[in-house]
Design an enzyme around this catalytic site. Sequence first.
Site, PDB file in Angstrom:
ATOM      1  CG  ASP A 360       4.769  -6.454  -0.195  1.00 36.02           C
ATOM      2  OD1 ASP A 360       4.314  -7.455  -0.757  1.00 36.02           O
ATOM      3  OD2 ASP A 360       5.010  -5.381  -0.781  1.00 36.02           O
ATOM      4  CG  ASP A 553       5.546  -0.932  -1.215  1.00 32.24           C
ATOM      5  OD1 ASP A 553       5.157  -2.111  -1.187  1.00 32.24           O
ATOM      6  OD2 ASP A 553       5.887  -0.355  -2.259  1.00 32.24           O
TER       7      ASP A 553
END
Length: 659
Positions: A360, A553
């Site tokens: 990400d 996250d």
Amino acid sequence: MSSEENEKWKKAREKEDEAKEEEGEEEEEDEMEPKQKLIQILISTGLLLAAYLIDRNLTDLAMWQRLLVYLVPYFAAGFDVLKEAGEGLAHGEALNEDFLMCVATVGALLIGFVPGGSPMFAEAVFVMLFFQVGELFEGIAEGNSQRAISQLLDIRPDTANVERDGKVVTVSPEEVSVGEIIVVKPGEKVPMDGTVIEGATSLNTVALTGESAPRDAGIGDPILSGCVNLTGVVRVKVEKAFGESTASKILDLVQNAGSAKSRSEKFITKFARVYTPIVVAAAAVLAFLPPLLTGNFMANFATWLLRALTFLIVSCPCALVVSVPLAFFGGIGAASRIGVLVKGSGFMDALARTDTVVFDKTGTLTKGVFEVTDLHPDQIDQRELLHLAAHVERYSSHPIAQSLREAFGNEDDGCLVENVEEIAGKGIRAKVNGKTVCVGNTRMMDAVGAKWKLCDTPGTIIHVAIDGVYAGHIHISDVEKPDAKEAIEALRKEGVRKTVMLTGDRKEVAERVAKDLGLDEVRAELLPADKVSCVEELLAKKSDNGSLVFVGDGINDAPVLARADVGIAMGAMGSDAAIEAADVVLMDDQPSKIASAIRISRHTISVAKQNIIFAIAVKVAILILAAFGLAPMWLAVFGDTGVLILCVFNSMRTLSAGK
């Protein structure tokens, strides 16, 4: 504190004290066990020497009398092994190492009574004695591993100082509720996750992140349970219940890390279940079939029985059953030492086979916060441009406004700011020292007639106009983490074939980050469902024996973390959902630790494979020799206990893999 609360606290403390006493007793027992084993070995050795001297000097002793003499050191050396074997029989688990050792040594004690058999009393006691030496080294190795991890994760707080009714009272952390205020003094462990509302301090976070450098924390900063307060007194507003705190989750993760077995461990478990019965059956055949085929059973039975007993001694698979899980236990401990929590040995196995790493962007490769990266003034200097923008955005709570204020850093400079007006979809207008200053996008500039200039740099562009005249623009963007580029380079050195970034951010921003970091592929403007689809596509393209690792996250990353072969979550700042869904947690949010985790996993797998190959090769060789009568009893002992000791020492190397 009320009388009910006081009584409740006393009961909680009593339970906690009882639990600590039990835990302390268990630790004392664990520490005493190797000492007791050593004393047992020394006493048994002395008794064996005494029995041997008696046997040598009293030559007129009958066979049964000699047996009685040697039974004293035999029981001294093997009473606990005999007990374990008996318990295994009672529970229907006969084919364990204790039972095999008992059968082999009892057979050696009795072989002298078989026609044609030679007495092997001393050899039987020696085999049992050396088996206990192997148990001693195994206990020492396991104790060292457990202590290394226990010391590393000794982060559980015992008490919390909470403010109640104007007083600070000491209670069990379980009794503190979310929203209450706790006081943490220098030298104390932080008991709960929360936010600092008063004071400033430095924190020792080594137990959480593996980093020895202290971290500063002030008003508004998050503070995690398990850290040690080094300097100032701080008041902290509790954000999570004790059971949901970082310290509790870490302890739970490590304590349950053994629940997910690796492929190597599963192989050993299946191997032992199949291998041991086959070897026992082969030993029985070896003892009875050749004498029957020779036509003179009683004359040859002793010779073949000795070969069968030797066969049984070397057949114990304890070297594999003990050393392979110990290797993974050490590897998990080594990873924990550098702030990488692996939820099970199965995930270490998958990490070692990493082929593709998918990231990400925001919060993973970048900090996830806006920062002023460039200033482009027009007719005024850079400081004046930033000064005007920061003052106009003084009252806004938007992250961009906050980044402007932080970049300027001196709002109280006596400037008069009035008539602040937010214009929806365009920006903010205000009077600063009598001048009308507009801060916003190009539509704001068009509305006031300012001729703005185009900026090709990807990111957020904030334009500024003074009394309708264009004054310049400010470039704001999410900043890459300092070690992000290093992380990608380290992954390539570890042999990772492909690195990919998936993000919901704009294409031009994503491509700039990917180019800066040297990623192989980037896909932008994705929704959470799109990320899952991309991972599915990449899973289909990875090598047959390779693993796909996803690093994220945010809460929107949880589905992808769960779908990947290995999901890695950023632990310090990551969401609870991401941490729960992940298989590996990076406690300090440093992506460079991923390569370290892969390296530790590969070292662990390598050690486990070394143990498997070495143990099986030695055992097969000695088993073949034993079948042909070419393996003496001492060689059989080496094939079992000697190999165990060597494999255990080899497994202990994984504890230092992260250094």
